[in-house]
Enzyme design. Sequence first.
Site, PDB file in Angstrom:
ATOM      1  N   GLY A   1       5.770  -6.085  -8.514  1.00 46.17           N
ATOM      2  CA  GLY A   1       5.786  -7.098  -7.481  1.00 46.17           C
ATOM      3  C   GLY A   1       4.620  -6.984  -6.526  1.00 46.17           C
ATOM      4  N   ALA A   2       4.572  -7.913  -5.572  1.00 48.75           N
ATOM      5  CA  ALA A   2       3.569  -7.916  -4.516  1.00 48.75           C
ATOM      6  C   ALA A   2       4.257  -7.528  -3.219  1.00 48.75           C
ATOM      7  CB  ALA A   2       2.929  -9.298  -4.383  1.00 48.75           C
ATOM      8  N   GLY A   3       3.755  -6.477  -2.565  1.00 50.67           N
ATOM      9  CA  GLY A   3       4.389  -6.050  -1.320  1.00 50.67           C
ATOM     10  C   GLY A   3       5.789  -5.538  -1.560  1.00 50.67           C
TER      11      GLY A   3
ATOM     12  N   LYS B   1       2.220  -8.586 -14.057  1.00 46.35           N
ATOM     13  CA  LYS B   1       1.983  -8.808 -12.630  1.00 46.35           C
ATOM     14  C   LYS B   1       2.182 -10.297 -12.397  1.00 46.35           C
ATOM     15  CE  LYS B   1       0.447  -7.551  -8.479  1.00 46.35           C
ATOM     16  NZ  LYS B   1       0.980  -6.454  -7.654  1.00 46.35           N
TER      17      LYS B   1
ATOM     18  N   GLY C   1       1.762   2.619  -3.095  1.00 44.89           N
ATOM     19  CA  GLY C   1       1.518   3.264  -4.374  1.00 44.89           C
ATOM     20  C   GLY C   1       2.197   2.618  -5.559  1.00 44.89           C
TER      21      GLY C   1
ATOM     22  N   GLU D   1       0.809  -1.218   0.000  1.00 42.91           N
ATOM     23  CA  GLU D   1       0.000   0.000   0.000  1.00 42.91           C
ATOM     24  C   GLU D   1       0.844   1.270   0.000  1.00 42.91           C
ATOM     25  OE1 GLU D   1      -3.186  -0.222  -0.498  1.00 42.91           O
ATOM     26  OE2 GLU D   1      -3.200  -2.407  -0.288  1.00 42.91           O
TER      27      GLU D   1
ATOM     28  N   PRO E   1       1.494  12.847  -6.568  1.00 42.53           N
ATOM     29  CA  PRO E   1       0.660  13.460  -5.533  1.00 42.53           C
ATOM     30  C   PRO E   1      -0.335  12.474  -4.947  1.00 42.53           C
ATOM     31  CG  PRO E   1      -0.033  14.181  -7.714  1.00 42.53           C
ATOM     32  CD  PRO E   1       1.229  13.396  -7.907  1.00 42.53           C
TER      33      PRO E   1
ATOM     34  N   GLY F   1       5.506   7.459  -3.676  1.00 43.20           N
ATOM     35  CA  GLY F   1       4.242   6.960  -4.203  1.00 43.20           C
ATOM     36  C   GLY F   1       3.057   7.854  -3.943  1.00 43.20           C
TER      37      GLY F   1
ATOM     38  N   THR G   1      -2.643 -11.319  -5.771  1.00 42.19           N
ATOM     39  CA  THR G   1      -3.344 -11.907  -4.631  1.00 42.19           C
ATOM     40  C   THR G   1      -4.533 -11.040  -4.234  1.00 42.19           C
ATOM     41  OG1 THR G   1      -1.999 -10.770  -2.960  1.00 42.19           O
ATOM     42  CG2 THR G   1      -1.187 -12.891  -3.773  1.00 42.19           C
TER      43      THR G   1
END
Length: 273
Positions: A140-142, A63, A40, A38, A236, A205, A67
């Site tokens: 990526g993820a996370g 991607k 960005g 989370e 922004p 981000g 998930t």
Amino acid sequence: MATDGDLGANGDLGADLSGDTDGTAVGRVVFVTGTGTEVGKTVATAAVTASALRAGLRVAVLKPGQTGVGPGEPGDAEEVRRLAGPAPDALTLRELARYPEPLAPDTAARRSGLPYLAAEDVAKEVAALAERHDLVLVEGAGGLLVRYDEQGRTLADQARAVRGLGLPAEVLLVATAGLGTLNTTALTAEALAARGLPLLGVVVGAWPDSPGLADRCNLTDLPRAAGGAPLLGALPEHAGRAADFTALAVAALAPALYGAWDAAAFTAEHGAG
């Protein structure tokens, strides 16, 4: 789990969004990771996509492991398309594996009983996309070291596998603006250096509408935390709601990411020394 087709209009797999891209030059490969979840990454990926498309490039967005999204639901790749706008002759979206629970990919795969995602499979897909596109973005993820399989391999291992095929893959780091970002940025930069992976630069981000002292100081400190990698943009807050996302992307990203943003000018205006 999704197969290795392209994403269709509703996030389903099957329809090929790329046009007649028969170029023989191998495209640039950039892995997009974050200092956490989370931060960005998807909006940043979409911004680079939009800027590159505006510059006339053929872009592929991959991607590897999605998930927290069920079959037929739009995932991150579909959000990139929504933000970057329709470009049927220049944009390809690809997703290799999908797991329904919003967990780390290896945990989500184990709990769902679906196959793990192998770094070698990601590398092969990236190489194939690079043959037909000027730019391949791998989101990526996370964070960088989130696990994708039972062997503990990560996005960093996927990037190393791509480089093992002879492609000069780089990593773009999306970071937060405020307190805590210097530590997570430094940890990510050290992890990349330890694995021989080049850090292209850092993008903030979500630059806040009303930045605090820590946010403003971090404009100066982030490149140092990143081991000297440059600051390449500051998107922004609420960028995903922009009426003209492409114009915003160009204004918020540096020339290295196909934009017109000036890090020195932005830091001089918004930084705190």
